[in-house]
Design a protein around this motif. Structure first.
Motif, mmCIF file in Angstrom:
data_model
loop_
_atom_site.group_PDB
_atom_site.id
_atom_site.type_symbol
_atom_site.label_atom_id
_atom_site.label_comp_id
_atom_site.label_asym_id
_atom_site.label_seq_id
_atom_site.Cartn_x
_atom_site.Cartn_y
_atom_site.Cartn_z
ATOM 1 N N TRP A 158 0.816 -1.208 0.000
ATOM 2 C CA TRP A 158 0.000 0.000 0.000
ATOM 3 C C TRP A 158 0.858 1.269 0.000
ATOM 4 C CZ3 TRP A 158 -3.821 -2.337 -1.640
ATOM 5 C CH2 TRP A 158 -4.371 -3.479 -1.041
ATOM 6 N N SER A 161 -0.371 5.136 -0.705
ATOM 7 C CA SER A 161 -1.732 5.036 -1.246
ATOM 8 C C SER A 161 -2.853 5.172 -0.224
ATOM 9 C CB SER A 161 -1.898 3.692 -1.965
ATOM 10 O OG SER A 161 -1.802 2.610 -1.041
ATOM 11 N N LEU A 163 -5.295 6.680 2.988
ATOM 12 C CA LEU A 163 -5.840 7.885 3.613
ATOM 13 C C LEU A 163 -5.973 7.641 5.110
ATOM 14 C CD1 LEU A 163 -8.721 10.183 2.506
ATOM 15 C CD2 LEU A 163 -8.801 9.178 4.788
ATOM 16 N N TYR A 217 -11.775 8.816 -1.937
ATOM 17 C CA TYR A 217 -12.190 7.489 -2.379
ATOM 18 C C TYR A 217 -13.019 7.601 -3.665
ATOM 19 C CZ TYR A 217 -10.910 5.547 2.236
ATOM 20 O OH TYR A 217 -10.239 5.147 3.366
ATOM 21 N N VAL A 222 -7.664 7.327 -3.613
ATOM 22 C CA VAL A 222 -7.317 6.286 -2.647
ATOM 23 C C VAL A 222 -8.366 5.181 -2.714
ATOM 24 C CG1 VAL A 222 -6.165 7.907 -1.083
ATOM 25 C CG2 VAL A 222 -8.571 7.348 -0.724
#
Length: 348
Positions: A158, A161, A163, A217, A222
């Motif tokens: 990850w 990447s 949040l 998102y 993300v």
């Protein structure tokens, strides 16, 4: 000037002052989170009471707290702090005591969400909404079953990447839960251990967001990270592939409550506003609008079955029992959390 004309001038001035005072009384100044009240409710409150509303928003507890502190608890009549900020602000003399005799609709609240450690007897706060901070995931990009815990966010795949919410206590609570420590620890060693663990997470972090964390998102920036449950509900209106995971170590639980700043100018109007928001029909509309659970037990029967049984909004008792509410940890521990927090953010 004759005595009669002087009397008339004095009377006119007194009438003017009385009118100004009356107008000032017919007003309430609210400072609330963004997107945190249903459309039309403020206008309905004014229609029902004659009290005009001045409405302002903030993006984090820290911003709200700083402003109230700088202004010596003046300028606003209603604020909406989360859990431990109630005890912190009350301890610092920033909140007025609630006159529960003015809240006829208090009877609608679920007593299990009253009398919490951060405000015994609800002297300074009245619950508005409650919710959780868990893991947000884009299931079109990541298999949901592959993510079960906070610890999964540390996987090196990850890199750059994730949040995280822009909230020091929430981020530290995630690390403390992994290590088996309380979210409310004051132990410097445990806080440092959480900091050291979080340092190893920072390479995976793309951004911090506590304004509208659903938006990164939805924009595809993300696909995984921390998020508030209500943000997922709002995101799903357009993107049902955005989903919510309760981490196995325990979810972060919180209550957002109405409170009145100590030096508010319109305390009676503030009580009227709180009482209006405690109406079951208003509480039910709030759930539908913002996607968070209501502490109003009599509002539940007004929700449709799908909403009432949505586990993202209303988690099971098993999930609640495993989660933890944040409490005020005092100035010394708070300063230590904040010190490490700044070091984490500047290390990115």
């Amino acid at each position: 000037m004759t005595l009669t004309s002087l009397f008339r001038n004095v009377s006119a001035a007194a009438a003017l002052l009385a009118a100004v005072a009356a107008n000032a009384a017919d007003k309430v100044v609210i400072y609330n989170w963004s997107e945190y009240i249903p459309d039309g409710v403020l206008e309905e409150f004014t229609e029902a009471t004659g009290i005009e509303v001045e409405y302002n928003t903030y993006e984090s507890n820290e911003v709200m707290y700083s402003k109230i502190k700088i202004q010596n608890a003046k300028g606003y009549d209603i604020v909406v702090p989360s859990s431990y900020y109630i005890s912190k602000m009350a301890r610092e003399g920033l909140l007025a005591k609630i006159d529960q005799s003015k809240l006829s609709n208090l009877k609608h609240l679920d007593t299990s969400l009253l009398n919490k450690p951060y405000d015994k007897g609800n002297q300074y706060s009245i619950p508005y909404t409650w919710g959780s901070t868990g893991i947000g995931i884009n299931t079109d990009e990541i298999e949901k079953s592959s993510i079960t815990s906070w610890n999964d966010l540390w996987d090196s795949k990850w890199l750059g990447s994730l949040l995280l919410t822009d909230d020091v206590r929430e981020v530290f609570q995630m690390a403390l839960a992994i290590q088996g420590h309380s979210a409310n620890t004051r132990d410097p060693k445990e806080i440092e251990q959480a900091y050291q663990l979080l340092k190893t997470l920072m390479p995976n972090v793309l951004t911090f967001n506590s304004d509208a964390p659903r938006e990164p998102y939805m924009a595809g920036d993300v696909n995984l990270g921390m998020i508030w449950n209500g943000e997922v509900i709002m995101a799903q209106e357009e993107m049902p592939e955005i989903d919510y995971i309760y981490p196995s170590e325990g979810v972060i639980l919180w209550v957002d409550s109405f409170a009145i700043p100590a030096n508010a100018e319109h305390k009676d109007a503030a009580h009227q506003f709180i009482n209006f928001m405690l109406r079951p029909e208003i509480a039910a509309r709030t759930v539908d609008y913002i996607g968070y659970a209501t502490p109003n037990k009599d509002a539940l029967e007004l929700l449709d079955e799908e909403t009432r049984n949505n586990p993202i909004i209303f988690p099971s008792q098993a999930i609640i029992s495993k989660g933890e509410f944040q409490e005020d940890v005092g100035d010394e521990a708070t300063a230590l959390y904040n010190k490490y927090w700044e070091e984490l953010k500047t290390s990115m």
